[in-house]
Scaffold this motif. Structure first.
Motif, PDB file in Angstrom:
ATOM      1  N   LEU A  99      97.826 117.032  -3.699  1.00 19.39           N
ATOM      2  CA  LEU A  99      97.144 116.109  -2.808  1.00 19.39           C
ATOM      3  C   LEU A  99      98.130 115.102  -2.222  1.00 19.39           C
ATOM      4  O   LEU A  99      98.078 114.766  -1.059  1.00 19.39           O
ATOM      5  CB  LEU A  99      96.030 115.393  -3.570  1.00 19.39           C
ATOM      6  N   VAL A 100      99.050 114.622  -3.043  1.00 19.80           N
ATOM      7  CA  VAL A 100     100.052 113.646  -2.602  1.00 19.80           C
ATOM      8  C   VAL A 100     101.360 114.384  -2.358  1.00 19.80           C
ATOM      9  O   VAL A 100     101.908 115.000  -3.254  1.00 19.80           O
ATOM     10  CB  VAL A 100     100.257 112.544  -3.664  1.00 19.80           C
ATOM     11  N   LYS A 101     101.844 114.317  -1.105  1.00 17.31           N
ATOM     12  CA  LYS A 101     103.118 114.960  -0.774  1.00 17.31           C
ATOM     13  C   LYS A 101     104.289 114.030  -1.033  1.00 17.31           C
ATOM     14  O   LYS A 101     105.351 114.458  -1.452  1.00 17.31           O
ATOM     15  CB  LYS A 101     103.130 115.407   0.683  1.00 17.31           C
ATOM     16  N   ASN A 135      98.205 115.262   1.577  1.00 13.26           N
ATOM     17  CA  ASN A 135      98.127 116.660   1.973  1.00 13.26           C
ATOM     18  C   ASN A 135      96.661 117.044   2.186  1.00 13.26           C
ATOM     19  O   ASN A 135      96.024 117.621   1.319  1.00 13.26           O
ATOM     20  CB  ASN A 135      98.771 117.526   0.889  1.00 13.26           C
ATOM     21  N   CYS A 136      96.097 116.679   3.340  1.00 13.70           N
ATOM     22  CA  CYS A 136      94.705 116.978   3.705  1.00 13.70           C
ATOM     23  C   CYS A 136      94.607 117.179   5.208  1.00 13.70           C
ATOM     24  O   CYS A 136      95.464 116.738   5.955  1.00 13.70           O
ATOM     25  CB  CYS A 136      93.780 115.828   3.319  1.00 13.70           C
ATOM     26  N   ALA A 183      89.655 114.039   6.982  1.00 15.47           N
ATOM     27  CA  ALA A 183      89.307 113.904   5.565  1.00 15.47           C
ATOM     28  C   ALA A 183      89.209 112.431   5.193  1.00 15.47           C
ATOM     29  O   ALA A 183      89.966 111.602   5.686  1.00 15.47           O
ATOM     30  CB  ALA A 183      90.353 114.592   4.693  1.00 15.47           C
ATOM     31  N   THR A 184      88.265 112.109   4.333  1.00 13.21           N
ATOM     32  CA  THR A 184      88.121 110.748   3.841  1.00 13.21           C
ATOM     33  C   THR A 184      88.925 110.608   2.556  1.00 13.21           C
ATOM     34  O   THR A 184      88.758 111.402   1.630  1.00 13.21           O
ATOM     35  CB  THR A 184      86.642 110.404   3.571  1.00 13.21           C
ATOM     36  N   VAL A 185      89.794 109.612   2.519  1.00 11.28           N
ATOM     37  CA  VAL A 185      90.637 109.340   1.361  1.00 11.28           C
ATOM     38  C   VAL A 185      90.142 108.054   0.711  1.00 11.28           C
ATOM     39  O   VAL A 185      89.949 107.050   1.384  1.00 11.28           O
ATOM     40  CB  VAL A 185      92.118 109.185   1.781  1.00 11.28           C
ATOM     41  N   ASP A 212      96.463 115.812  10.343  1.00  7.77           N
ATOM     42  CA  ASP A 212      96.759 116.610   9.156  1.00  7.77           C
ATOM     43  C   ASP A 212      97.942 115.976   8.430  1.00  7.77           C
ATOM     44  O   ASP A 212      98.871 115.464   9.060  1.00  7.77           O
ATOM     45  CB  ASP A 212      97.131 118.043   9.549  1.00  7.77           C
ATOM     46  N   ASN A 213      97.899 116.020   7.107  1.00  7.52           N
ATOM     47  CA  ASN A 213      98.959 115.429   6.290  1.00  7.52           C
ATOM     48  C   ASN A 213      99.232 113.991   6.724  1.00  7.52           C
ATOM     49  O   ASN A 213     100.364 113.603   6.964  1.00  7.52           O
ATOM     50  CB  ASN A 213     100.232 116.274   6.348  1.00  7.52           C
TER      51      ASN A 213
END
Length: 98
Positions: free
Chosen positions: A33-35, A45-46, A50-52, A70-71
């Motif tokens: 999830l975390v790059k 990494n979504c 996307a909701t974070v 993205d990302n």
């Protein structure tokens, strides 16, 4: 709001410190999830849209952001030092803000 959040501990990744910097880097695999994480931002990494969500270790949600790309990158510059949980796209990661 009374809702309950369940975390699958198997999906939490552990981050290790890089030498002589304040950056912390997640292991580089496509499923993380975390790059990348620095003292100011997290590269997530979504997919776009996307909701974070970021939670403190007490389980309180302290931030919610929607990714613009993205990302995408999420700012953590205003967070105090500590350990946090990041949730997005059904995945969970733990990170350390130094």
């Amino acid at each position: 709001d009374g809702s309950t959040i369940s975390n699958d501990m198997a999906n939490i990744i552990y981050l290790s410190a890089t030498s002589k910097t304040t950056d912390i880097v997640a292991p580089q695999t496509s499923g993380n999830l975390v790059k990348h994480i620095s003292s100011d931002a997290i590269l997530v990494n979504c997919a776009s849209g996307a909701t974070v969500e970021i939670y403190n270790m007490s389980g309180s949600r302290i931030a919610t952001r929607k990714l613009d790309a993205d990302n995408g990158t999420i700012s953590i510059a205003t967070l105090p030092k500590g350990i946090y949980i990041l949730r997005a796209a059904g995945r969970t990661a733990k990170f350390l803000k130094r």
